[in-house]
Design an enzyme around this catalytic site. Structure first.
Site, PDB file in Angstrom:
ATOM      1  N   SER A  96       0.831  -1.198   0.000  1.00  0.00           N
ATOM      2  CA  SER A  96       0.000   0.000   0.000  1.00  0.00           C
ATOM      3  C   SER A  96       0.875   1.261   0.000  1.00  0.00           C
ATOM      4  CB  SER A  96      -0.956  -0.050   1.197  1.00  0.00           C
ATOM      5  OG  SER A  96      -1.983   0.901   1.084  1.00  0.00           O
ATOM      6  N   HIS A 230      -7.904  -5.762   1.517  1.00  0.00           N
ATOM      7  CA  HIS A 230      -6.685  -4.965   1.414  1.00  0.00           C
ATOM      8  C   HIS A 230      -5.544  -5.493   2.270  1.00  0.00           C
ATOM      9  CE1 HIS A 230      -4.335  -1.436   0.454  1.00  0.00           C
ATOM     10  NE2 HIS A 230      -4.156  -1.160   1.734  1.00  0.00           N
TER      11      HIS A 230
END
Length: 255
Positions: A96, A230
């Protein structure tokens, strides 16, 4: 808490003990994350691979330090620290927000004459698509709720107000740096392999657009996906670690 601009503790943490590594895997945490995110990876490392994790200011043992001013600033500090280590084939992994810090670190190392052998980018849009957004301007409640929905915090500690107050400043700073990030339009492509990972139910990543990561390097590009959200790759990283080590062995990085 009073935060002070100090770098005394350094930017990297060794997570295993390898005196003369042939390879070095450097891991970069997500927004609000710490070096401890990757502590459990050490048991999967081959005996000749040093595992390092980056500790951003404003968290864990650097909690009293002021947050960094930009992703490029963070990368320059990490690159300078890596340059001082004994030579080894270096690979960067970032998840990320960490993928952007890893990318900028790879650029800094290359410009200093020490290109990395591979960049692993996980759960992140390419550098040209990464900026934008106003999540860093949200209220504390909204920001904390969004993090919980993504699965970025254990449910048993999500209700702890002291923990929330401790984590939120670093989280907000990281998100602000992510959302205001703009890559250098004149940057030279990386001379390394690039491999991307993502989860198919990740609301922050468009898997159909991840091929754009191929443009950051002149070497081979590949992409791998798994089911999940995620943070799935970090909460259950066994397959990811196996795949990354296999890719490095096939590419001749680990010998």
């Amino acid at each position: 808490m009073n935060r002070v601009p100090t770098r005394d503790r350094g930017w990297t943490r060794a997570l295993n003990d390898v005196e003369c590594p042939a390879g070095r895997l450097v891991c970069f945490p997500h927004s609000g994350g710490s070096a401890g995110t990757y502590r459990d990876w050490s048991s999967a490392m081959p005996g000749n691979v040093q595992l390092l994790a980056v500790q951003y200011p404003g968290r864990a043992d650097r909690i009293a330090e002021a947050p960094a001013g930009s992703i490029a600033e963070m990368a320059s500090h990490v690159a300078a620290e890596l340059d001082r280590l004994p030579p080894a084939r270096t690979v960067l992994f970032g998840h990320s927000f960490g993928a952007l810090v890893a990318y900028e670190t790879a650029r800094a190392l290359q410009s200093g004459g020490e290109p990395v052998h591979c960049l692993f980018a996980s759960g992140a849009s390419d550098p040209w698509s990464a900026g934008g957004g106003t999540a860093h301007e949200a209220s504390d409640d909204e920001l904390w709720s969004a993090l919980r929905e993504l699965g970025g915090i254990e449910p048993e500690i999500a209700e702890d107000p002291e923990f929330r107050d401790l984590v939120l400043p670093a989280l907000r700073s990281d998100i602000a740096l992510h959302e205001t990030y703009r890559p250098d339009p004149g940057s030279e492509p990386l001379h390394c392999t690039v491999r991307c990972y993502y989860n198919t139910e990740d609301p922050l990543v468009d898997g159909a657009r991840l091929d754009a990561w191929a443009a950051v390097g002149t070497g081979p590009f590949s992409l791998r996906a798994w089911p999940g959200g995620h943070f799935q790759l970090l909460s259950d990283p066994a397959e990811l670690i196996d795949d990354a080590l296999r890719a490095l062995a096939e590419g001749g990085v680990l010998r």
